[in-house]
Design a protein around this motif. Structure first.
Motif, short mmCIF file in Angstrom:
data_model
loop_
_atom_site.label_atom_id
_atom_site.label_comp_id
_atom_site.label_asym_id
_atom_site.label_seq_id
_atom_site.Cartn_x
_atom_site.Cartn_y
_atom_site.Cartn_z
N PHE A 315 13.91 -23.15 -13.31
CA PHE A 315 13.68 -24.46 -12.73
C PHE A 315 12.43 -25.12 -13.28
CE2 PHE A 315 16.29 -22.17 -9.76
CZ PHE A 315 17.17 -23.13 -9.27
N HIS A 316 12.44 -26.48 -13.29
CA HIS A 316 11.30 -27.32 -13.64
C HIS A 316 10.89 -28.16 -12.43
CE1 HIS A 316 12.55 -27.36 -18.20
NE2 HIS A 316 12.48 -26.14 -17.69
N CYS A 317 9.73 -28.80 -12.53
CA CYS A 317 9.11 -29.43 -11.36
C CYS A 317 9.28 -30.94 -11.25
CB CYS A 317 7.60 -29.16 -11.35
SG CYS A 317 6.68 -30.16 -12.57
N TYR A 318 9.91 -31.62 -12.23
CA TYR A 318 9.75 -33.05 -12.35
C TYR A 318 10.59 -33.89 -11.38
CZ TYR A 318 7.66 -31.21 -16.57
OH TYR A 318 6.90 -30.48 -17.45
N ALA A 319 11.46 -33.28 -10.64
CA ALA A 319 12.23 -33.98 -9.61
C ALA A 319 12.72 -32.96 -8.60
CB ALA A 319 13.42 -34.73 -10.22
N GLY A 320 12.84 -33.40 -7.34
CA GLY A 320 13.31 -32.51 -6.30
C GLY A 320 12.18 -31.74 -5.64
N ASP A 321 12.54 -30.71 -4.90
CA ASP A 321 11.58 -29.93 -4.13
C ASP A 321 11.75 -28.45 -4.45
OD1 ASP A 321 9.65 -30.03 -1.63
OD2 ASP A 321 11.03 -28.35 -1.28
N VAL A 322 10.62 -27.72 -4.41
CA VAL A 322 10.63 -26.32 -4.77
C VAL A 322 11.56 -25.49 -3.90
CG1 VAL A 322 8.64 -25.76 -3.31
CG2 VAL A 322 9.10 -24.38 -5.36
N SER A 323 11.89 -25.96 -2.71
CA SER A 323 12.79 -25.22 -1.82
C SER A 323 14.18 -25.03 -2.41
CB SER A 323 12.89 -25.92 -0.47
OG SER A 323 13.43 -27.23 -0.62
N ALA A 324 14.52 -25.82 -3.44
CA ALA A 324 15.82 -25.65 -4.10
C ALA A 324 15.98 -24.24 -4.66
CB ALA A 324 15.98 -26.68 -5.21
N GLN A 325 14.87 -23.63 -5.06
CA GLN A 325 14.94 -22.26 -5.56
C GLN A 325 15.45 -21.31 -4.50
OE1 GLN A 325 11.11 -22.84 -8.58
NE2 GLN A 325 11.03 -21.26 -7.02
N SER A 326 14.99 -21.51 -3.26
CA SER A 326 15.45 -20.65 -2.17
C SER A 326 16.90 -20.94 -1.81
CB SER A 326 14.55 -20.84 -0.94
OG SER A 326 13.32 -20.18 -1.13
N THR A 327 17.32 -22.19 -1.98
CA THR A 327 18.72 -22.54 -1.73
C THR A 327 19.64 -21.73 -2.64
OG1 THR A 327 18.15 -24.79 -1.05
CG2 THR A 327 20.41 -24.41 -1.79
#
Length: 493
Positions: A315-327
């Motif tokens: 994953f990269h950081c430029y859009a969205g939220d870090v919680s997507a990783q947990s999803t």
């Protein structure tokens, strides 16, 4: 990185409007690093403390040791560390060794200065001990020009890959990688392609287009040749991603559109079997793009053939939220999560704001959301954010190597990464720790392979916080000013 990250620009612009004069970069003096070995020692069980403050007056500065005492009960901000509750294994912290970064380090510095900066970046005793690097497979938007490892004249093809060569990387990338490994043998490398060779693509160019289905087998062999060539050159590859930012296609620099269904077919029917037949242990990762599209990673992992070969997602950081990783991790708990790119730049120059953002979202946020790695973008850039190859015009490296030969500058990203990389060894396990959410006291904790604990704490509040750290019925209390980042380490109690 493919564009100025709008989400970061807006958020940090609002912060900057309320702050004082910006502080864009800082020098890491020898006293900064030597301070890590100082401090006042105690005879009781104690934690060592290293501190960076938003005003930049403390930069990875060793503080007095903190004695553990019998605990007398919880306070408002009590962080309980529980090493019996374990999560992902950590592979490492670092950045990207782009061709631009490698050229600056290898060709623009004399041997003495190069040795000094590599020690400060990679030596875990004398520097911050970065332990994981990402290498573009061919040119990225930070290179001295556009190239792949099998370029042929327009209209020609090379199905047998007879023209394949990594000789271009022997100019700067591979010598720098080997020099880094000489400083620290624990450093591992992953690789990501920005584009397949032009003759494999629908566009017939490196900049834009997609992979022709009839070239899938040749492209799988291209990956295999790359991994073997790098290993033969002294740089083993731990993992590869299928494509850097597969949903960002541009004519400005090497890029390639790679839809999830096509990527699944490529890895499930071609790349995975090719690596398996060759006996490669190099891990395969999907997505390698922003937090805002977890569905892409889920589509890949939902494909039975592809999933059987994929180790996880990046994953990269430029859009969205870090919680997507947990999803994604919750849906596929046996698959790993890697965080592989984020860049600072001229759109955000306030040291304290950048320190807070990087620690909150990446050092703490990405690891609490299952990341095995936290990697920033360019390891090194010059004082005008280059050399560029058509991409971001004002990005910032972890270090700045000025074109006039003046002192190398160690930027805020250096200190943010240092709070983790120096104290959390590859092979560490994230363990449970109390955290109080965005805008407050936040933490992440690890148990190193030798049993030592490392706890990273950010005071994200606008006022000082009295923080208690507790493990196994013993605790200490420390006051953290607003925006302060502290790393505490101690032996098992």
């Amino acid at each position: 990185m493919k564009h100025v990250p709008t989400r970061l620009f807006i958020g940090l612009t609002l912060l900057l409007s309320a702050c004082g004069a910006p502080l864009s970069t800082l020098d890491a003096t020898s006293s900064d690093l030597q301070a890590l070995g100082g401090g006042t020692k105690t005879t009781a069980p104690a934690a060592q403390m290293v501190l960076t403050t938003a005003d930049a007056k403390n930069l990875l500065a060793r503080q007095s040791d903190l004695s553990f005492r019998a605990d007398a009960g919880s306070t408002t901000y009590t962080i309980d560390v529980d090493t019996t509750r374990t999560y992902q294994e950590i592979a490492g912290f670092g950045a990207a060794l782009t061709e631009s970064s490698a050229w600056l380090l290898n060709s623009k510095l004399d041997a003495t200065r190069r040795s000094e900066v590599l020690r400060k970046l990679f030596d875990p005793a004398l520097g911050i001990g970065l332990s994981y690097l990402r290498v573009p497979m061919g040119a990225s938007d930070f290179a001295l020009g556009s190239y792949t490892y099998d370029d042929v004249p327009a209209g020609q093809t090379d199905e047998t890959l007879a023209n394949f060569s990594v000789a271009r990387d022997e100019q700067d990338v591979l010598p720098t990688a080997r020099a880094i490994r000489a400083v620290s043998a624990r450093v591992r490398f992953m690789a990501s392609p920005w584009s397949a060779p032009a003759w494999m693509k629908t566009s017939g160019t490196l900049s834009g287009g997609s992979l022709k289905p009839e070239t899938y087998d040749a492209y799988a062999r291209y990956f295999l040749k790359f991994v073997r060539a790098y290993e033969a050159s002294g740089v083993p590859i731990d993992a590869v991603t299928l494509q850097n930012e597969p949903h960002h296609e541009t004519t400005a620099y090497p890029s390639m559109r790679f839809e999830a269904s096509d990527a699944a077919r490529f890895v499930g029917q071609h790349l995975g079997p090719t690596f398996q037949a060759a006996g490669l242990q190099t891990k395969l990762l999907g997505w390698d793009h922003n937090w805002d599209e977890p569905s892409y990673a889920q589509t890949l992992l939902s494909d039975a053939a592809a999933s059987s070969y994929l180790a996880g997602s990046a994953f990269h950081c430029y859009a969205g939220d870090v919680s997507a990783q947990s999803t994604v991790q919750a849906a596929w708990p046996t698959k790993d999560v890697y965080f592989t790119e984020c860049s600072g730049g001229g759109w955000a120059t306030n040291f304290g704001d950048n320190l807070k953002w990087n620690v909150e979202n990446l050092v703490i946020g990405a690891t609490r959301n299952w990341a095995k790695t936290v990697l920033l973008w360019n390891l090194a850039l010059d004082d005008v954010g280059g050399p560029t190859n058509g991409g971001c015009g004002n990005c910032r490296g972890v270090v700045t190597i000025p074109s006039d030969g003046s002192a190398i500058r160690y930027n805020v990203e250096y200190y943010a990464l240092g709070h983790a990389a120096k104290f959390v060894s590859p092979g560490a396990r994230r363990v449970a720790s109390t955290t109080f959410g965005v805008g407050n006291v936040q933490s992440v904790a690890f148990r190193n392979p030798n049993g030592t604990r490392a706890l990273i704490v950010l005071n994200g509040a606008s006022e000082s916080r009295s923080v208690k750290v507790r493990e196994a019925g013993k605790s200490f209390t420390v006051m953290l000013v607003p925006g302060a980042v502290a790393t505490f380490t101690w032996a098992p109690l």
